[in-house]
Design an enzyme around this catalytic site. Structure first.
Site, PDB file in Angstrom:
ATOM      1  N   ASP A 163       4.320  11.525  -1.165  1.00 26.55           N
ATOM      2  CA  ASP A 163       3.037  12.554  -1.077  1.00 26.55           C
ATOM      3  C   ASP A 163       1.951  12.243  -2.045  1.00 26.55           C
ATOM      4  O   ASP A 163       0.885  12.290  -1.742  1.00 26.55           O
ATOM      5  CB  ASP A 163       3.695  13.835  -1.744  1.00 26.55           C
ATOM      6  CG  ASP A 163       4.940  14.284  -0.602  1.00 26.55           C
ATOM      7  OD1 ASP A 163       4.642  15.185   0.441  1.00 26.55           O
ATOM      8  OD2 ASP A 163       5.959  13.640  -0.548  1.00 26.55           O
TER       9      ASP A 163
ATOM     10  N   HIS B 127       9.258   0.252  -6.964  1.00 21.51           N
ATOM     11  CA  HIS B 127      10.643   0.917  -6.898  1.00 21.51           C
ATOM     12  C   HIS B 127      11.370   0.605  -8.258  1.00 21.51           C
ATOM     13  O   HIS B 127      11.163  -0.461  -8.646  1.00 21.51           O
ATOM     14  CB  HIS B 127      11.434   0.379  -5.564  1.00 21.51           C
ATOM     15  CG  HIS B 127      10.721   0.787  -4.233  1.00 21.51           C
ATOM     16  ND1 HIS B 127       9.931   0.027  -3.842  1.00 21.51           N
ATOM     17  CD2 HIS B 127      10.934   1.954  -3.526  1.00 21.51           C
ATOM     18  CE1 HIS B 127       9.641   0.871  -2.322  1.00 21.51           C
ATOM     19  NE2 HIS B 127      10.078   1.808  -2.596  1.00 21.51           N
TER      20      HIS B 127
ATOM     21  N   SER C  14      12.839   6.386  -0.945  1.00 16.63           N
ATOM     22  CA  SER C  14      13.389   5.177  -1.252  1.00 16.63           C
ATOM     23  C   SER C  14      14.029   5.075  -2.492  1.00 16.63           C
ATOM     24  O   SER C  14      14.877   4.313  -2.864  1.00 16.63           O
ATOM     25  CB  SER C  14      12.243   4.106  -1.086  1.00 16.63           C
ATOM     26  OG  SER C  14      10.992   4.493  -1.609  1.00 16.63           O
TER      27      SER C  14
END
Length: 1336
Positions: free
Chosen positions: A378, A519, A264
């Site tokens: 991850d 983000h 993203s």
């Protein structure tokens, strides 16, 4: 409330809780449509709150959203008017990602928060509404019923536990300020919180000083509306004179195609979202993505693509606008929000296909720039599955993706951007000076945000993050992608040590982030683009790896001397040697010694240890640790040895002494460099390659001499840690001389060594590392895909590495290994070395069950071993040292008993509660009591050498495909044989249910063979087995002493009800194994009442019990054990006068008749009839209509071989004192015979039990057909007898005829066997060790 006489409606304070379930807002629709859905739901509940606000004085209203409990198919449906087609519904269907889910959940909650925080419900001081956290569907397993109400399929007890958790969770959240409330946790019972003196009130929006983003939503919008353009200060923007053929001569203007891969961050989620518009984070602003966005131009939008367009206006591939990777706008930006490293190969495949199908791109001649950044997701999830998200798997998936590009995309320059250092995000989450949605941050990235500071979880995060980065570097610097001139991968490390950007006040600056504070905002995208561009122009070895986002980043320009994008070649950079650094970080805060100094070995801190020493063999001597060829295997790299090496420091060499030196720099005794035990640099490492247990006492005496004579050692005052590990060479030679290397001799030699140390070494903790199981090392020598020196197997360890699987030699070694381990355990746990406070011996058991490391291809990873594939390399020694350190700290009784070379082992730290090296005393561990002297010292365990069996890919629905690993529940019916009367031979009054052959679970398989202990090797969570001797711990063992066949139906009903009411099992879904053995008491009393104990009654009662199971129990495999041939009891009773007297009272109908009398012949005939008629019932087809039910006759008792001693007399060690019941040894034989019968196909089952003790008798499931054997999966058919024959098969009736005939013919078989055996016995000598048998 108004009408209730017990309350004062106007003056009493009221607590009202509203649970509401609105229509589901969570589909991946456009954000505006989602907002409409949310507002629509809000309008439905507002009249309820308005009514309460207007009409109910003095009220505190909890509002709890249970929408998450409903199914996702209900999106905005109107149940009151389902046919209203004119209503604007948001029932669009689209892909549904985790990111979508989490953000929509948060947004939905946020809308409610804003409504309730608004002035609508705070005008009065006597009324408030507070939104409490919503419930979580993954824990309650609820579903909607037909009437729309929530129902549950859970048991009543489980449901009660869930509601209890809800109640406590709701109460606790009423004690939490708004903005800090926690989600409900149904996995553990919470503690009820109390109001504090500082905050004694129920929290409201007002007394929480809570301010949502609503109040500030218009104050900082300008920060996101800024122009993030820049200027290119470069004058030379020309391409090469001719299109370059080498990637090392590539100028920026030569780039024709740009592309990107990732998650993203590259998709641009939330990059241009306005402050506080959380829902808009779902929008993917690909046009302003740092590495590939192409909106507008460089003067307004800074991205890598826009920078390159200043050099080559014809650049293609950049993304514009918004949308997912599948849209045309995305172009060659194939990043996918939410993706992990394992998803990147699929992205590469789509990218390559797009480039091949784009007519504007000449795949062979156009130069391409591809940027990859992956790994954030991850790390956010690694703690939930450390194996899936391990650094090894991360880099393996990177390698898979890069391999495709390398193979299929010529003329490519790949930017591999190192994953950023994620712990910085924690500062933003912890800061009180921002409006970050902490709840959504915890959901999006729990493994980064949730751990406590300095916790082991946090240390593991830092470790994993750094390992991701380090292994990425190793992958690139391996040279794997520098095999041609038209392709390269360059690691761009600018994010490697990035810190949280700060404001001028030194606080985390949320303006660099999207509204979810996770983000990047466009501000960060712009900075990341500049930093990446500069990294690309910096030579290798000089690249910026700590770019600070708040700094002004000036764009570099290619120079006339260095006009190219920098690669290893045009940077004149030589990749470092691939010799890895095997250092480790130790993150322990408290490294202080005891104050005052420790006086007891049980209060010894790591820093108290002054002297370190070791005894052992080549493993401790360091054979071959740093060798790169077989010729160097004679070198003893003692300075790198796991338990005693002291080369360099912990930063680059992980050994036990180097860890201890972090606590005490003056520690001494460790070895350095190379050499033998006699060299001065070996110091107190007295291990000798090839040493066996018999050599250990001499090593102990040498060590004692060295410590006493070295002037640097205060022998009486200094605390010493001595590591002892031996046994490998004994096992490697065991098959050559079992007597010399017997367990008795081995333990005796260990005892002699420990006695020397105990008697003569004061202030010492001896760390005795358990004998290592060497058999797994065979994998390195039998796998043909592994290039190991198999010709050296005989030289290295002939008894282990040579020979076929299950050969006699391997069986001997397997048994010896367990005997060595058990002997050492008994020696230490005897308390022999705990006689005073300044000495103890602690077993470190982690090498008991080693696991060979496997590479990604499934073959053994030889990098953990030296060139001989037998001794560990430095990589292996590093792992051993970490495991040993952790074992030394672990409490006794809680130490790891297995070791995996491939584990990412994080070094533990002493804690405030457990600051000492673990001993039995400081962990309150009590040694098990030593067996009484009148009990045999042998144990009747078994060794099961089956390869690891993985669970079925799905829970089988057919009993004919049932594997041992699928069994979850075990039960049993029967008489005193199943209650295990006599298991402890002298005690006939106790039911030793925990030792019962078919259902006992005491001990482990290594010490006691029972069916549950065997099954636990396949299904560790098996439930229902008995333990101990109490009825309360009987589990699902409903057998009763004295029971006959007529009691079986009552036992069956009791067992069904126990299973049905148990909260520990899933009654409908769990597979159950039930064993039935009954009939002995019927036969023994037959002559007293021939009608009551007739064959017909026996079979009828058995049928009644089986019918109950068939009608009421789902998913069952029933063992019916054929009644034993009891006549052999006569021979046992005759063997001693005591037996004869006792046994005649136990079984008069068999033991009282004279030999050859009609009464004896009749009872023998009835015995056979019991067997035959029961068999006919089982095989009649009565129980074969259900796919999930089977009854199988297990016939091992049909013809029994009587155990005899060396003189040919009955061996009474198999029997209890009454000579009728079995001893624990006999019950173990029954368990082995039953297990083997269960695996043998019908028609091929062994119909006798030879009562010969052999630890390796247990069979393994057939890999090709690993199921418990039934008639059907054995090839016998019943349901299709009337059908046309399609292929030859065994007739169904054949098994019945053959089995019944077997009952009658068995006597002949056993007579032949015993006759042949008797003849052989005449020639055997008195030294023969095998147990002889005669027929019953």
């Amino acid at each position: 409330m108004e009408e209730n006489q017990m309350m004062d409606f106007q003056n009493d304070w009221k607590l009202i809780t509203i649970f509401f379930s609105a229509e589901n807002p969570w589909s991946s629709c456009a954000s505006t449509q989602q907002k409409n859905c949310i507002l629509d739901n809000l309008e439905k509940l507002r009249p309820v709150l308005d009514f309460l606000y207007k009409n109910v004085p003095k009220a505190f209203v909890n509002l709890v959203d249970s929408t998450e409990l409903t199914t996702f198919s209900l999106a905005c449906q109107d149940y009151n008017n389902a046919s209203n087609a004119g209503r604007d519904q948001c029932n669009c269907v689209d892909e549904f990602s985790t990111l979508d889910d989490n953000i929509l959940r948060w947004s939905y909650q946020d809308v409610w928060e804003k409504l309730l925080e608004s002035e609508r419900y705070i005008q009065k001081d006597d009324f408030t509404v507070v939104l409490q956290p919503s419930l979580q569907e993954r824990n309650l397993l609820l579903r909607l019923g037909r009437d729309g109400f929530v129902t549950t399929s859970k048991t009543q007890v489980e449901t009660l536990e869930d509601y209890t958790s809800m109640a406590v969770g709701l109460w606790n959240n009423m004690m939490e300020p708004v903005g800090w409330k926690q989600p409900y946790d149904f996995t553990e019972m919470l503690q009820v919180r109390c109001p504090s003196q500082e905050n004694p009130y129920l929290f409201t929006y007002r007394n929480s000083n809570y301010s949502s983003s609503l109040e500030t939503s218009n104050t900082k919008q300008t920060s996101q509306e800024r122009i993030y353009g820049t200027n290119i200060p470069c004058f030379d923007r020309s391409p090469s004179d001719t299109v370059p053929v080498s990637v090392h001569n590539l100028k920026p203007a030569d780039i024709r195609v740009i592309a990107a891969l990732g998650d993203s961050l590259t998709a641009g989620n939330g990059a241009a979202s306005k402050p506080h518009d959380i829902l808009d984070v779902l929008t993917q602003y690909r046009g302003i993505s740092w590495s590939v966005g192409g909106n507008e131009n460089i003067s307004t939008v800074t991205t890598l693509a826009n920078i390159l367009r200043e050099f080559n206006p014809s650049l293609i591939g950049y993304s514009i606008g918004t949308g997912k990777e599948t849209t045309d706008n995305a172009a060659l930006n194939q990043a996918v929000a939410g993706d992990h490293a394992e998803d990147v190969p699929a992205q590469v495949r789509r990218l390559v296909d797009r480039m091949k199908n784009d007519t504007r791109i000449n795949l062979q001649t156009d130069w391409k720039l591809i940027t990859l950044l992956i790994g954030g997701n991850d790390l956010c999830k690694f703690c939930n599955n450390p194996v899936q998200y391990s650094p090894e798997n991360y880099t393996y998936n990177l390698q898979r993706a890069l391999d495709i590009l390398h193979r299929e995309v010529p003329r490519a320059f790949v930017n591999l951007v190192t994953v950023l250092f994620t712990p910085g995000l924690r500062e933003l989450h912890a800061s009180q000076n921002n409006t970050c949605p902490r709840r959504i941050m915890r959901i999006l990235c729990p493994c980064v945000v949730n751990p406590e500071d300095n916790s082991n979880a946090f240390k593991k995060l830092v470790y994993f993050n750094r390992r991701y980065q380090e292994r990425t570097r190793q992958l690139v610097e391996s040279g794997r992608y520098d095999t041609t001139d038209n392709f390269t991968v360059v690691m761009q490390p600018f994010l490697m040590n990035v810190n949280m950007p700060k404001t001028q006040e030194g606080l985390p600056d949320s303006s660099y982030f999207a509204p979810d504070c996770f983000h990047f905002s466009q501000k960060s995208h712009s900075q990341a683009a500049r930093a990446l561009w500069n990294n690309m122009l910096e030579p290798l070895g000089e690249k910026t790896d700590n770019q600070q986002m708040e700094d002004e980043i000036l764009l570099r320009c290619p120079s006339e001397a260095e006009p190219f994008l920098r690669t290893y070649k045009n940077s004149n950079y030589t990749y470092p040697s691939q010799t890895s650094n095997y250092g480790t970080q130790l993150l322990c805060a408290d490294r202080t010694p005891s104050s005052p100094p420790a006086t007891s070995v049980h209060s010894l801190k790591p820093a108290d240890v002054k002297i370190i020493a070791a005894l052992g063999d080549s493993l401790t001597a360091g054979t071959g640790i740093a060798s790169d060829n077989l010729l160097d295997l004679d070198t003893e790299y003692r300075g790198l040895s796991w338990s005693i090496g002291g080369d360099a420091s912990l930063e680059n060499v992980t050994t036990l002494p180097n860890i201890f030196r972090e606590f005490n720099v003056t520690i001494m005794g460790y070895s350095t460099g190379t050499g033998s035990e006699n060299d001065s640099n070996s110091f107190l490492n007295q291990a000798v390659p090839g040493a066996q247990a018999e050599h250990l006492p001499a090593q102990a005496r040498n060590l004692l001499r060295l410590m006493k004579t070295d002037p640097r050692i205060d022998f009486s005052a200094d605390w010493k840690l001595i590591t002892v590990h031996i046994g490998g060479n004994d096992l490697c030679n065991y098959c050559k001389d079992p007597d010399h290397y017997s367990a008795v001799n081995f333990v005796r030699r260990i005892q002699e060594t420990l006695d020397i140390l105990h008697k003569q070494v004061p202030k010492a903790l001896v760390s005795l590392v358990q004998v290592m199981d060497l058999l797994p090392l065979r994998q390195l020598f039998v796998d043909t895909q592994v290039y190991c020196p198999t010709y050296m197997a005989d030289y290295l360890c002939s008894c282990v590495l040579t020979g076929e699987e299950n050969s006699p030699n391997l069986t001997m070694v397997r048994e010896a290994t367990r005997a060595y381990q058990l002997g050492i355990q008994r020696l230490v746990e005897s308390g022999r070395y705990d006689t005073h406070e300044n000495f103890t011996v602690i077993i470190q058991p982690f090498l008991q069950n080693p696991k060979i490391p496997l590479g990604q291809d499934g073959h053994p990873d030889t990098s953990y071993f030296s060139p001989d594939c037998f001794h560990p390399s430095q990589k292996g020694h590093s792992q051993l040292a970490k495991a040993l350190w952790n074992a030394v700290l672990q409490p006794v009784g809680q130490k790891a008993d297995s070791f995996n070379f491939m584990d990412d082992i994080v070094l533990d730290c002493p804690t405030q509660n457990k600051p000492f090296l673990g001993t039995y005393k400081n962990t309150n561990y009590t040694h098990p009591p030593v067996e009484p002297t009148n009990e045999p010292t042998e144990n009747w365990g078994s060794d099961l050498s089956c390869s690891e069996q993985t669970p079925s890919s799905h829970v089988p629905t057919s009993v004919h495909e049932l594997q041992p690993v699928d069994i979850k529940v075990i039960g049993a019916l029967g008489d005193s044989l199943t209650t295990a009367v006599g298991a402890k031979a002298t005690d006939l009054q106790t039911d030793w249910r925990g030792l019962s052959w078919s259902i006992g679970g005491d001990g482990t398989l290594e010490t006691q063979t029972t069916l549950p202990n065997i099954l636990k090797k396949f299904s560790p969570n098996l439930f229902g087995f008995s333990t101990g001797s109490s009825k309360e711990t009987a589990g699902f063992n409903v057998a009763e002493r004295g029971a006959t066949a007529r009691n079986m139906s009552a036992q069956a009903r009791e067992l069904v009800e126990l299973m049905r009411s148990s909260s520990k099992i899933n009654f409908k879904e769990d597979w159950k194994l039930i064993t039935v053995l009954v009939g002995g008491n019927d036969l023994c009393q037959y002559c007293l009442d021939k009608e009551a104990y007739s064959v017909q009654k026996y079979v009828t009662h058995l049928q009644d019990a089986l019918d109950i199971f068939y009608e009421e129990l789902p998913r069952v495999f029933v063992n019916v054990v054929e009644i034993l041939e009891i006549s052999g009891l006569r021979q046992i009773a005759a063997s001693s006068s005591g037996c004869a007297l006792t046994a005649k009272n136990v079984c008069p109908c068999f033991l009282n008749p004279e030999e050859n009398s009609p009464e004896l012949q009749e009872i023998k005939r009835v015995n056979r009839d019991f067997q035959a008629e029961a068999l006919q019932l089982i095989n009649s087809g009565r129980y074969e209509e259900r796919e999930d039910f089977a009854v199988v006759m297990q016939p091992f008792f049909r013809n029994t071989l009587l155990p005899t001693d060396i003189n040919g007399k009955p061996d009474l060690s198999f029997f209890a004192a009454d000579c009728f019941h079995f001893s624990v040894r006999g019950y173990a034989e029954m368990a082995m015979a039953l297990w083997n019968n269960m695996l043998e196909p019908a028609g091929e089952k062994q119909t006798y039990n030879n009562f010969t003790h052999d630890r390796s008798k247990l069979k393994c499931p057939n890999p090709e057909k690993p199921f418990l054997a039934t008639l059907r999966n054995s090839g016998f058919r019943n349901s299709d007898l009337s059908l046309e024959k399609t292929e030859p098969s065994v007739p169904y009736w054949a098994v019945i005829v053959a089995a019944v005939a077997g009952v009658l013919a068995g006597s002949l078989l056993i007579w032949l066997l015993s006759g042949r055996q008797a003849r052989r016995h005449q020639h055997e000598t008195n030294t023969e060790r095998k147990i002889k048998m005669t027929s019953l």
